[in-house]
Design an enzyme around this catalytic site. Sequence first.
Site, short mmCIF file in Angstrom:
data_model
loop_
_atom_site.label_atom_id
_atom_site.label_comp_id
_atom_site.label_asym_id
_atom_site.label_seq_id
_atom_site.Cartn_x
_atom_site.Cartn_y
_atom_site.Cartn_z
CD GLU A 159 42.81 35.85 43.37
OE1 GLU A 159 43.66 35.20 44.02
OE2 GLU A 159 42.60 37.07 43.54
CD GLU A 164 41.07 42.68 43.71
OE1 GLU A 164 41.50 42.25 44.80
OE2 GLU A 164 41.51 42.28 42.61
#
Length: 379
Positions: free
Chosen positions: A249, A254
Amino acid sequence: MRSGVPVTVVSYVLTFWMCGCGGSGGATAPVTPPSQTQVTAPAVTLKAAQNGAQIVTLATTTPNATIRYTVDGSAPTASSPIYQAPFLVATNLTLNAYATASGDKDSKVTTQAFAPNIASGTLVWSDEFANATSSNQQPDPTVWGYDTGASGFGNHELEDYCAWNSSISPCDPASPNAYVGTDGYLHIVAQKTASGGYTSARMKSQGLFSLQYGRLEARIWVPEGQGIWPAFWTLGNNITTVEWPACGELDIMERVNAALTPDWNEGSAHGTGFTGDTGLGTKFYFPAGQTAAGWHTYGILWKKNSVAFYVDDPASPYATYTNPGSLTALNGAVWPFDTGDSAFIIMNVAVGGDWPHNPDSTTVFPASMLVDYVRVYSN
């Protein structure tokens, strides 16, 4: 990885003799195993991307067959990546692929060489979210699908994710959570429902488009507020076979909650042995006077054994992770970004969850993430 083409089974007749019973004795007729059908070799279909790049699709006409492939010129084997989705080719390489099905002979190997000779830094794919109409439009369905539902997605999130035009309660097609606006931006919108719940969208290119290596970036304006969790990230196509976190990932954009001073974004990489607090993550702090609630370009530079993260300036990464250097202090860590598998793109706005916790009275809804474009450049 062993060399050579996939082993094929040579058909033969097995003759054996059985002892007769009851004193009669004698030989039985030869036993012939059922004949095997050879799996159809993968066909390669190409779709033009940009500036000489191609999107490659593999398919076999044999039902329930699995395609395994390599893009480094080596012979594919039973341990090679499984084809999961169309993938971008923007460099010179040789594709080898074969198909296999239980009980049948493996197919012949399909080989195709690519020599686009694309210069480094060339734009090779993009979604510009153009909309020349007078109404909101569906994001390109050939690129974007959706995760749906209210499972919490492993983080105890509060939102119910809705697909385009979904009328499954609490989703409302009259108030979509993802659309391309007349302003030419993708809108991903977290909304509070009349009953006090939340809806949002989690768009993904899984099964439709994927890439391995290159510079991937998006120009984004994020929402900020208590309990709001926007993200732009990737997962490996092999998540369907090895699951998370072995698939890898990469979190490119974010952040959670309201703006801080200085405001921030976090870039991180996760794999087996490095997730959560033990993952590889670095915060980028915006210059004075800037917040994430403004236009910024978030990207990664993905090369073999290296992933670098940047905000606004690809020439100045704020974090670089390498294999094996970044993993030496992480017990049991396995680098997942060079398996030969491509990765798909995800964009979403979560509400609540383990990291941001719940919204409160200060949180403004609807909370919209705007995306000007998503682009891929060649290494």
